[in-house]
Every structure is written in C-alpha cells, then in structure tokens.
Design a protein around this motif. Structure first.
Motif, PDB file in Angstrom:
ATOM      1  N   THR A   1       0.828  -1.205   0.000  1.00 37.84           N
ATOM      2  CA  THR A   1       0.000   0.000   0.000  1.00 37.84           C
ATOM      3  C   THR A   1       0.857   1.248   0.000  1.00 37.84           C
ATOM      4  O   THR A   1       1.857   1.335   0.726  1.00 37.84           O
ATOM      5  CB  THR A   1      -0.922   0.006   1.229  1.00 37.84           C
ATOM      6  OG1 THR A   1      -1.863  -1.071   1.092  1.00 37.84           O
ATOM      7  CG2 THR A   1      -1.671   1.320   1.369  1.00 37.84           C
ATOM      8  N   GLY A   2       0.452   2.220  -0.828  1.00 41.06           N
ATOM      9  CA  GLY A   2       1.184   3.483  -0.862  1.00 41.06           C
ATOM     10  C   GLY A   2       0.821   4.298  -2.083  1.00 41.06           C
ATOM     11  O   GLY A   2       0.053   3.845  -2.941  1.00 41.06           O
ATOM     12  N   LEU A   3       1.387   5.476  -2.135  1.00 39.92           N
ATOM     13  CA  LEU A   3       1.243   6.338  -3.306  1.00 39.92           C
ATOM     14  C   LEU A   3       2.393   6.006  -4.252  1.00 39.92           C
ATOM     15  O   LEU A   3       3.555   6.113  -3.861  1.00 39.92           O
ATOM     16  CB  LEU A   3       1.282   7.800  -2.889  1.00 39.92           C
ATOM     17  CG  LEU A   3       0.970   8.847  -3.946  1.00 39.92           C
ATOM     18  CD1 LEU A   3      -0.428   8.643  -4.505  1.00 39.92           C
ATOM     19  CD2 LEU A   3       1.100  10.245  -3.335  1.00 39.92           C
ATOM     20  N   TYR A   4       2.058   5.562  -5.453  1.00 35.43           N
ATOM     21  CA  TYR A   4       3.061   5.120  -6.419  1.00 35.43           C
ATOM     22  C   TYR A   4       3.368   6.237  -7.401  1.00 35.43           C
ATOM     23  O   TYR A   4       2.456   6.783  -8.040  1.00 35.43           O
ATOM     24  CB  TYR A   4       2.564   3.867  -7.150  1.00 35.43           C
ATOM     25  CG  TYR A   4       2.728   2.613  -6.337  1.00 35.43           C
ATOM     26  CD1 TYR A   4       1.969   2.401  -5.186  1.00 35.43           C
ATOM     27  CD2 TYR A   4       3.653   1.639  -6.698  1.00 35.43           C
ATOM     28  CE1 TYR A   4       2.132   1.256  -4.422  1.00 35.43           C
ATOM     29  CE2 TYR A   4       3.824   0.490  -5.941  1.00 35.43           C
ATOM     30  CZ  TYR A   4       3.061   0.305  -4.803  1.00 35.43           C
ATOM     31  OH  TYR A   4       3.227  -0.831  -4.045  1.00 35.43           O
ATOM     32  N   PHE A   5       4.648   6.547  -7.512  1.00 33.36           N
ATOM     33  CA  PHE A   5       5.132   7.587  -8.398  1.00 33.36           C
ATOM     34  C   PHE A   5       6.020   6.982  -9.477  1.00 33.36           C
ATOM     35  O   PHE A   5       6.787   6.055  -9.205  1.00 33.36           O
ATOM     36  CB  PHE A   5       6.010   8.592  -7.638  1.00 33.36           C
ATOM     37  CG  PHE A   5       5.325   9.331  -6.544  1.00 33.36           C
ATOM     38  CD1 PHE A   5       5.307   8.824  -5.249  1.00 33.36           C
ATOM     39  CD2 PHE A   5       4.736  10.563  -6.781  1.00 33.36           C
ATOM     40  CE1 PHE A   5       4.699   9.511  -4.216  1.00 33.36           C
ATOM     41  CE2 PHE A   5       4.135  11.268  -5.751  1.00 33.36           C
ATOM     42  CZ  PHE A   5       4.113  10.742  -4.472  1.00 33.36           C
ATOM     43  N   CYS A   6       5.960   7.547 -10.682  1.00 35.75           N
ATOM     44  CA  CYS A   6       7.003   7.261 -11.649  1.00 35.75           C
ATOM     45  C   CYS A   6       7.871   8.509 -11.791  1.00 35.75           C
ATOM     46  O   CYS A   6       7.425   9.627 -11.524  1.00 35.75           O
ATOM     47  CB  CYS A   6       6.431   6.825 -12.991  1.00 35.75           C
ATOM     48  SG  CYS A   6       5.395   8.012 -13.839  1.00 35.75           S
ATOM     49  N   ALA A   7       9.104   8.270 -12.182  1.00 36.26           N
ATOM     50  CA  ALA A   7      10.064   9.359 -12.249  1.00 36.26           C
ATOM     51  C   ALA A   7      11.123   9.020 -13.293  1.00 36.26           C
ATOM     52  O   ALA A   7      11.297   7.858 -13.663  1.00 36.26           O
ATOM     53  CB  ALA A   7      10.705   9.573 -10.884  1.00 36.26           C
ATOM     54  N   VAL A   8      11.845  10.033 -13.735  1.00 37.78           N
ATOM     55  CA  VAL A   8      12.900   9.859 -14.736  1.00 37.78           C
ATOM     56  C   VAL A   8      14.253  10.228 -14.139  1.00 37.78           C
ATOM     57  O   VAL A   8      14.410  11.306 -13.551  1.00 37.78           O
ATOM     58  CB  VAL A   8      12.618  10.704 -15.987  1.00 37.78           C
ATOM     59  CG1 VAL A   8      13.846  10.747 -16.907  1.00 37.78           C
ATOM     60  CG2 VAL A   8      11.435  10.130 -16.756  1.00 37.78           C
ATOM     61  N   ARG A   9      15.201   9.314 -14.305  1.00 33.91           N
ATOM     62  CA  ARG A   9      16.575   9.514 -13.859  1.00 33.91           C
ATOM     63  C   ARG A   9      17.474   9.694 -15.060  1.00 33.91           C
ATOM     64  O   ARG A   9      17.420   8.904 -15.990  1.00 33.91           O
ATOM     65  CB  ARG A   9      17.025   8.285 -13.053  1.00 33.91           C
ATOM     66  CG  ARG A   9      18.432   8.382 -12.512  1.00 33.91           C
ATOM     67  CD  ARG A   9      19.218   7.131 -12.776  1.00 33.91           C
ATOM     68  NE  ARG A   9      19.572   6.988 -14.166  1.00 33.91           N
ATOM     69  CZ  ARG A   9      20.372   6.048 -14.634  1.00 33.91           C
ATOM     70  NH1 ARG A   9      20.887   5.158 -13.823  1.00 33.91           N
ATOM     71  NH2 ARG A   9      20.643   5.967 -15.928  1.00 33.91           N
ATOM     72  N   ARG A  10      18.302  10.753 -15.021  1.00 32.98           N
ATOM     73  CA  ARG A  10      19.232  10.967 -16.127  1.00 32.98           C
ATOM     74  C   ARG A  10      20.602  10.369 -15.860  1.00 32.98           C
ATOM     75  O   ARG A  10      21.310   9.956 -16.781  1.00 32.98           O
ATOM     76  CB  ARG A  10      19.359  12.478 -16.412  1.00 32.98           C
ATOM     77  CG  ARG A  10      18.055  13.084 -16.928  1.00 32.98           C
ATOM     78  CD  ARG A  10      18.222  14.544 -17.278  1.00 32.98           C
ATOM     79  NE  ARG A  10      18.436  15.349 -16.087  1.00 32.98           N
ATOM     80  CZ  ARG A  10      18.593  16.667 -16.115  1.00 32.98           C
ATOM     81  NH1 ARG A  10      18.597  17.300 -17.264  1.00 32.98           N
ATOM     82  NH2 ARG A  10      18.764  17.354 -14.995  1.00 32.98           N
ATOM     83  N   SER A  11      21.011  10.302 -14.580  1.00 34.02           N
ATOM     84  CA  SER A  11      22.308   9.720 -14.247  1.00 34.02           C
ATOM     85  C   SER A  11      22.294   9.269 -12.803  1.00 34.02           C
ATOM     86  O   SER A  11      21.430   9.684 -12.024  1.00 34.02           O
ATOM     87  CB  SER A  11      23.437  10.726 -14.484  1.00 34.02           C
ATOM     88  OG  SER A  11      23.282  11.847 -13.635  1.00 34.02           O
ATOM     89  N   GLY A  12      23.257   8.447 -12.425  1.00 30.27           N
ATOM     90  CA  GLY A  12      23.369   7.960 -11.064  1.00 30.27           C
ATOM     91  C   GLY A  12      22.596   6.671 -10.860  1.00 30.27           C
ATOM     92  O   GLY A  12      21.875   6.205 -11.733  1.00 30.27           O
TER      93      GLY A  12
END
Length: 123
Positions: A91-102
C-alpha cells in the motif's frame, strides 16, 4: 523537460494483481531510467522498480523482484508496473520518475516526477 502521468491505481484485496502505468512525454534518451517509487503512509519514499528507456535493463527492489514486472510499451511511450500477489505492505502512493544519471535506486537521482497514483491493498 519531461512530463509524467501515472494511472491505474486502486483498492484491491491481498493476493490480487494490479497494473499501474506511466505515460512519458518530452525528450528522452536511451540511457534514461524510468523508475517506480512508492510512499507508504507516514513513511519515506522507496524504490520499487525501474527500466531503461531502451528497455535494455530493468531494476528491482528485493521486495518487488519476485512479484512485480516493469515493462515499456514503445508505441505509447508508456511504462507499466505489473504487480502480482499484492500484500497489504504494498500500500502506498506510487510515483514514476525519470533519472538521467546515477544509481536508479535512489530518489535523489531522479529529476522529473509524476503526481502519483494510490494503491491500497487490504487483507
């Protein structure tokens, strides 16, 4: 600039499956990673899974690797997170995100975030 919109959250029972999706728009490069994070109530945001934009590599947390599958649907610029055998602790708030490096496992390495979609798993 990259824009992300999540969808597909909902309320399910333990053991059920659910798929959340993330539509990505803007300029993307093959080495960018689209990651999924979740934030349980009262807790910090945690990494769940990720996929390179060219789909050459995928990444999973220990809690997700045997139950969740991340994939990319090229034609729709969409990244899916298929979640099976769901547990209340998912259970939780699901986020998508974009990573450019690291490293893809750390939220600090992600530059663009969606607004999130709620997933609730009841026992």
């Amino acid at each position: 600039q990259v824009h992300l919109v999540e969808s597909g959250g909902g309320s399910v029972q333990a053991g059920d499956s659910l798929r959340v999706s993330c539509v990505v728009s803007g300029r993307m490069f093959s080495y960018f990673v689209v990651g999924w994070f979740r934030q349980p109530p009262g807790k910090d945001r945690e990494f769940v899974a990720g996929i390179r934009w060219d789909a050459e590599s995928t990444y999973y947390s220990d809690s997700a690797k045997d139950r969740f599958t991340v994939s990319r649907e090229d034609a729709k610029s969409t990244v899916h997170l298929q979640m099976d055998s769901l547990k209340p602790e998912d259970t939780g708030l699901y986020f998508c995100a974009v990573r450019r490096s690291g490293s893809p496992s750390f939220s600090r390495n992600y530059d663009y975030w969606g607004q999130g979609t709620q997933v609730t798993v009841s026992s």
